[in-house]
Design a protein around this motif. Sequence first.
Motif, PDB file in Angstrom:
ATOM      1  N   ASN A  34     -33.175 -14.497  43.689  1.00  0.00           N
ATOM      2  CA  ASN A  34     -33.251 -14.333  45.144  1.00  0.00           C
ATOM      3  C   ASN A  34     -34.285 -15.219  45.829  1.00  0.00           C
ATOM      4  OD1 ASN A  34     -35.614 -13.107  44.380  1.00  0.00           O
ATOM      5  ND2 ASN A  34     -35.062 -11.057  45.085  1.00  0.00           N
ATOM      6  N   GLY A  82     -30.654 -21.451  53.017  1.00  0.00           N
ATOM      7  CA  GLY A  82     -30.826 -20.341  53.962  1.00  0.00           C
ATOM      8  C   GLY A  82     -29.553 -19.542  54.168  1.00  0.00           C
ATOM      9  N   VAL A 104     -30.442 -15.089  48.972  1.00  0.00           N
ATOM     10  CA  VAL A 104     -31.809 -15.593  49.137  1.00  0.00           C
ATOM     11  C   VAL A 104     -32.633 -14.667  50.030  1.00  0.00           C
ATOM     12  CG1 VAL A 104     -33.187 -17.462  50.156  1.00  0.00           C
ATOM     13  CG2 VAL A 104     -31.243 -18.009  48.671  1.00  0.00           C
ATOM     14  N   LYS A 105     -33.743 -14.141  49.457  1.00  0.00           N
ATOM     15  CA  LYS A 105     -34.614 -13.229  50.209  1.00  0.00           C
ATOM     16  C   LYS A 105     -35.922 -13.905  50.610  1.00  0.00           C
ATOM     17  CE  LYS A 105     -31.733  -9.811  49.813  1.00  0.00           C
ATOM     18  NZ  LYS A 105     -30.517 -10.466  50.321  1.00  0.00           N
ATOM     19  N   ALA A 106     -36.258 -15.025  49.997  1.00  0.00           N
ATOM     20  CA  ALA A 106     -37.444 -15.804  50.367  1.00  0.00           C
ATOM     21  C   ALA A 106     -37.188 -17.247  49.951  1.00  0.00           C
ATOM     22  CB  ALA A 106     -38.681 -15.264  49.666  1.00  0.00           C
ATOM     23  N   VAL A 107     -37.864 -18.167  50.667  1.00  0.00           N
ATOM     24  CA  VAL A 107     -37.685 -19.593  50.359  1.00  0.00           C
ATOM     25  C   VAL A 107     -39.022 -20.170  49.917  1.00  0.00           C
ATOM     26  CG1 VAL A 107     -37.083 -21.857  51.337  1.00  0.00           C
ATOM     27  CG2 VAL A 107     -35.770 -19.818  51.997  1.00  0.00           C
ATOM     28  N   VAL A 166     -32.930 -21.176  58.539  1.00  0.00           N
ATOM     29  CA  VAL A 166     -33.683 -20.359  57.583  1.00  0.00           C
ATOM     30  C   VAL A 166     -34.336 -19.226  58.355  1.00  0.00           C
ATOM     31  CG1 VAL A 166     -35.618 -20.299  55.964  1.00  0.00           C
ATOM     32  CG2 VAL A 166     -34.144 -22.320  56.065  1.00  0.00           C
ATOM     33  N   THR A 167     -33.982 -17.995  57.993  1.00  0.00           N
ATOM     34  CA  THR A 167     -34.578 -16.831  58.655  1.00  0.00           C
ATOM     35  C   THR A 167     -35.413 -16.027  57.673  1.00  0.00           C
ATOM     36  OG1 THR A 167     -32.520 -15.665  58.211  1.00  0.00           O
ATOM     37  CG2 THR A 167     -32.756 -16.617  60.402  1.00  0.00           C
ATOM     38  N   GLN A 168     -35.342 -16.373  56.407  1.00  0.00           N
ATOM     39  CA  GLN A 168     -36.093 -15.669  55.371  1.00  0.00           C
ATOM     40  C   GLN A 168     -37.561 -16.102  55.402  1.00  0.00           C
ATOM     41  OE1 GLN A 168     -33.319 -17.520  54.962  1.00  0.00           O
ATOM     42  NE2 GLN A 168     -31.870 -16.518  53.595  1.00  0.00           N
ATOM     43  N   PRO A 169     -38.486 -15.221  54.910  1.00  0.00           N
ATOM     44  CA  PRO A 169     -39.881 -15.645  54.779  1.00  0.00           C
ATOM     45  C   PRO A 169     -39.967 -16.923  53.938  1.00  0.00           C
ATOM     46  CG  PRO A 169     -39.513 -13.469  53.765  1.00  0.00           C
ATOM     47  CD  PRO A 169     -38.244 -13.867  54.432  1.00  0.00           C
ATOM     48  N   THR A 170     -40.797 -17.851  54.388  1.00  0.00           N
ATOM     49  CA  THR A 170     -40.844 -19.167  53.747  1.00  0.00           C
ATOM     50  C   THR A 170     -42.260 -19.527  53.321  1.00  0.00           C
ATOM     51  OG1 THR A 170     -38.956 -19.864  55.075  1.00  0.00           O
ATOM     52  CG2 THR A 170     -40.281 -21.611  54.098  1.00  0.00           C
ATOM     53  N   ALA A 215     -40.263 -12.123  48.414  1.00  0.00           N
ATOM     54  CA  ALA A 215     -38.893 -11.731  48.099  1.00  0.00           C
ATOM     55  C   ALA A 215     -38.797 -10.241  47.782  1.00  0.00           C
ATOM     56  CB  ALA A 215     -38.368 -12.550  46.926  1.00  0.00           C
TER      57      ALA A 215
END
Length: 386
Positions: free
Chosen positions: A258, A306, A311-314, A341-345, A385
Motif C-alpha cells: 500500500n 496516486g 495506495v495509502k501513502a506515497v 495525489v491525495t494520499q499522505p506524501t 500508510a
Amino acid sequence: MKLHEYQAKELLARYGVPVPKGRVANTPDEAEAIAKELGSAVVVKAQAHTGGRGKGGGVKLAATPAEAKQAASEIIGMRLVTHQTGPQGLPVASVLVEEQLSIARELYLSVTIDNAAGMPIVIASAAGGMDIEQVAEESPEQIHRQAVHPTTGFMPFQARTLCFATGLDGDLTRPATALMTALVKAFEENDGSLVEINPLAVTTDGRLLAADAKFSIDDNADFRHQDLMAMRDTSQEDEREVEAHAAGIQNYVKLEGNIGCLVNGAGLAMATMDAIKFEGGQPANFLDIGTANSADAVVGALKIIGSDPDVKAVLVNIFGGLARTDIIAEGVVAAIREGFVTQPTVVRLAGTNVAEGLRILDESKLDLVRADGFAEAARKAVEAAG
Ligand code: GDP
Ligand code: MN
C-alpha cells in the motif's frame, strides 16, 4: 510481452513445430464454422494470458459444430479466473477452435533463461499436463534440464538426452529432436523469455504435437519485433503498467502493498522497497523514473501511483545525480495541486540542486512529510500508510 496461445502456435508452426489444425474465433458462429471446416471433434479454448484454463472452465471438448458453438458462447465474454489470475480474472474475447487430439501421453517442454547459468535452458518432463511448479516441488527428479551454450547452440545429443529421460524413444526420438531444436530456434530469434509447451502431446496414433503453447517476449527487445508487438493484447495486462509503458516509464511493476514509490534508479528503487519492508510496510509498486528532468514526467508517474486504490501513502525517494531534485520537486507539487495525489506524501530529496528542491517544497505550503535520511523516509511512509 505475452502472446496468446493461438499467436504462439502460429509463430511456432513457422519454425516447424507441429501444432493441431485450428483457428481463432471471435464469435460462436465463427467457432461453429471452423468446427465444420475441420470436420472432426474439436476443443474450444479461451484465449487469455493465463495457465490453468482447463480447471477454470476455459477449455471445453465439443463433438459437433453445434456443441462448439455452444462452448464458444459460454467462454467468449467470460472473465476467466484461474490460480494465476487473482479473483478478478481476465477478460476472454476469443477462442481457439482446434481438432481434438486423442492423447496417449502428456509431457512438458520449455525454454527459458537460467539466470544463474546465464544461458537459455531447455526443460523437459514426462509429467506434463499439470502444474510444473508442483512437479518441481514434489518430484524434482522428474525435471530434466539442458543448458544452451551460446557458442555451440543446442546440440542434437542434448535433445536425445532429454528424449531418453522422458521416454520419447523409438519412432518418437527423431520428431522430438526436431521439435526441441525448432523450439530453441524460435526462442532465440524472437528474444523469448519463456516458451512453454504443456502438454506436449503424444497421440494414440503416435503423433507428437504442441497441444498448448505459451510465448513471452523480453520487453527490452520489443523494438526488434514490431511484427510481434502488433499482437500485443493490452486487455490482458495491468492497466497501470500499460499506462506507464505509454508514458515512457519502462520500469513500473504493480505489487501487493500500500505504499506507492517514486524513485530514480533501479538500485535505489530496490533499496527503497527493502527499507519499506524493513520498517514493516509493503510497497505498492516498483517504479524507476530514471533521469526524469521534466516535471511532466514526474506528474505522469505520480498520476499512475496516486490513482491506484491500493495506495495509502506515497514515498518519493530521489537521489539527484543527473536528475535535478528541483525539477522533481516541481513535479511533486504540481501532481498534488492538480489532485493526482491525495494520499499522505513523504518526500526525501538528496543530491543535485537539493537546496532549491527543498525551497520549492517549503514554498508550496503543501502538507508534505519531509525526511532527510533514507531510513527515516521509509519509517514515515509506513506510519503514514497506517
Ligand atoms: P491450460 O489449462 O491453460 O494449460 O490449457 P491446456 O491447453 O493445457 O489444456 C488443459 C488440458 O486440456 C490439457 O492438459 C489436456 O488434458 C486437455 N486438452 C487440451 N486439448 C486437448 C485435446 O485436443 N484432446 C484432449 N483429449 N484433451 C485436450
Ligand atoms: Mn497447458
